[in-house]
Enzyme design. Sequence first.
Site, short mmCIF file in Angstrom:
data_model
loop_
_atom_site.label_atom_id
_atom_site.label_comp_id
_atom_site.label_asym_id
_atom_site.label_seq_id
_atom_site.Cartn_x
_atom_site.Cartn_y
_atom_site.Cartn_z
N ASN A 268 26.94 40.69 27.00
CA ASN A 268 28.27 40.19 26.64
C ASN A 268 29.11 41.32 26.06
OD1 ASN A 268 27.78 40.31 23.67
ND2 ASN A 268 26.16 38.89 24.24
N ASP B 246 21.79 33.65 24.97
CA ASP B 246 21.04 32.40 24.81
C ASP B 246 19.96 32.24 25.87
OD1 ASP B 246 22.37 31.55 22.56
OD2 ASP B 246 24.01 30.66 23.71
N ALA C 196 24.97 39.25 15.36
CA ALA C 196 24.69 39.60 16.76
C ALA C 196 25.14 38.51 17.72
CB ALA C 196 23.20 39.86 16.93
N GLY D 293 23.66 36.94 10.39
CA GLY D 293 23.49 37.07 11.84
C GLY D 293 24.85 37.26 12.50
N LYS E 85 22.80 24.38 12.50
CA LYS E 85 21.82 25.46 12.27
C LYS E 85 21.37 25.52 10.81
CE LYS E 85 23.38 28.27 16.17
NZ LYS E 85 22.80 29.34 16.97
N PHE F 139 27.61 33.82 12.38
CA PHE F 139 28.92 34.10 12.96
C PHE F 139 29.07 33.22 14.20
CE2 PHE F 139 31.33 37.82 11.36
CZ PHE F 139 30.60 38.00 10.21
N1 CTP Z 1 22.26 33.28 17.20
C1 CTP Z 1 20.96 33.69 17.08
N2 CTP Z 1 20.11 33.56 18.16
C2 CTP Z 1 20.55 33.04 19.32
C3 CTP Z 1 21.90 32.64 19.45
C4 CTP Z 1 22.72 32.78 18.37
O1 CTP Z 1 20.55 34.17 16.02
N3 CTP Z 1 19.71 32.94 20.33
C5 CTP Z 1 23.14 33.38 16.02
C6 CTP Z 1 24.26 34.38 16.14
O2 CTP Z 1 23.89 35.66 15.65
C7 CTP Z 1 25.34 33.75 15.26
C8 CTP Z 1 25.09 32.26 15.39
O3 CTP Z 1 23.75 32.12 15.87
O4 CTP Z 1 25.16 34.05 13.90
C9 CTP Z 1 26.00 31.54 16.35
O5 CTP Z 1 25.97 32.18 17.62
P1 CTP Z 1 26.55 31.44 18.89
O6 CTP Z 1 26.25 32.23 20.11
O7 CTP Z 1 27.96 31.06 18.60
O8 CTP Z 1 25.63 30.11 18.81
P2 CTP Z 1 24.97 29.26 19.90
O9 CTP Z 1 23.90 28.47 19.21
O10 CTP Z 1 24.53 30.11 21.04
O11 CTP Z 1 26.13 28.29 20.30
P3 CTP Z 1 26.98 28.14 21.66
O12 CTP Z 1 26.54 26.82 22.16
O13 CTP Z 1 28.41 28.16 21.22
O14 CTP Z 1 26.59 29.27 22.57
#
Ligand code: CTP
Length: 414
Positions: free
Chosen positions: A217, A286, A282, A280, A351, A333
């Site tokens: 990304n 996903d 980063a 967090g 979370k 974040f």
């Molecule tokens: N995060 C994480 N591990 C992951 C995905 C996200 O630790 N596999 C953490 C990011 O570092 C951030 C927070 O979760 O602090 C939110 O990330 P985001 O990508 O917005 O969350 P998602 O759960 O992936 O939500 P979305 O459905 O919007 O993708």
Amino acid sequence: MPETSNLSGQHILLGISGGIAAYKTPILVRRLVEAGASVQVVMTANAHQFVTATSLQAVSGNPVRDDLWDAAAEAAMGHIELARWADQILIAPATASMIARLATGEASDLLSTLCLASPAPVSVAPAMNQQMYQHPAVQRNLASLEADGYRIIGPDSGDQACGDQGPGRMTEPEDLLSALAQHPLSGDDAGSLTGCTVMVTTGPTREAIDPVRYISNHSSGLQGLAIAESARRAGATVILIAGPGVPSAHWQIERRDVTTAQEMYEEVHNSLPAADIFIGVAAVADYRPANSEAQKIKRHRHADSDMKLALVENPDIIASVVQSGQVKVVVGFAAETNDTLNNAREKRARKGLDAIVVNDVSDRSIGFNSTNNAVTLIHEHGEVAFGTQPKTVIADQLIRELTPIFTAKTAQKL
Ligand code: CTP
């Protein structure tokens, strides 16, 4: 008007190097003096091409210095004395040449010598043509300065004096003032996190499809880097887990480089027992390809059908940190493109985070790949919005705003 009450009574050493943006410095000095700061100005030889010492002397109320070998000036206040006098040093504008001198630790003129001789925090406001600013040599020098603990403010992006458009405009005097006023070492924040260990994740992750391709990304890692740096300046021990492409960090920050989400997960959990606070930042992927191919995937393999990539879910690192119960405070974040605040509020609850910082990434002039950001911090006691500012300033503000939560929770659970 920025909040500048912190500047009252501060000694600010303003270093001016030879760029066109120097014409804005008398206004900057005027604003600093209005905010109650004492200002001493040091110019490089080239700065005289763009602004006069007479103007700067008139607005600062102090003689302007430009020469390491000026016997009369040295007799009034020696350069080592001047270096010690400063509570903060600001170099604005900082030309490519000035930045290179600072990055190599040269003491070839009065200003570069003062920066080496002073214990005060130094902020640098780059100003130059956009092509120069983007040159790898300049970027490398700026990364070295950040690693040495200098704070980089800006630059802004937009119309340039030379007719170009792009990044390289000096941050406006009002914003420089606000950045100086919010420097953690200038207020009561220095030492506010002493004794705490803060773990920060930052940057993207890369999930290999085959040896030459990956899923990733736009994250630059700059916001997380700035947060790690602010926490360090506030006295914390900082562990930084950085994805690929994140610029170098200060030598006192314990840094672990990772590539994939799985590696980030492992590094986080290896070091988690030492941490009190987890932030967090980063942008973790996903999903990852179910099978990363050992050889490059050839186009002809899929010539007669669409290619389908099977993906499997990566671990949610921050959720696993919350579940482990090993740290006392967890801050997340969220980068959102729509319904920003509601999505973030829901994510914080889902979370189990103490706080979440959200930014709207649909505005491409801030956030991803930009040195500026605008965020809202959401925690159990309320929500605070921070308007568009350099990521370093946002980081200072977030650490300041979160410190009471950190202090309350770390004390509570000791
Ligand atoms: N995060 C994480 N591990 C992951 C995905 C996200 O630790 N596999 C953490 C990011 O570092 C951030 C927070 O979760 O602090 C939110 O990330 P985001 O990508 O917005 O969350 P998602 O759960 O992936 O939500 P979305 O459905 O919007 O993708």
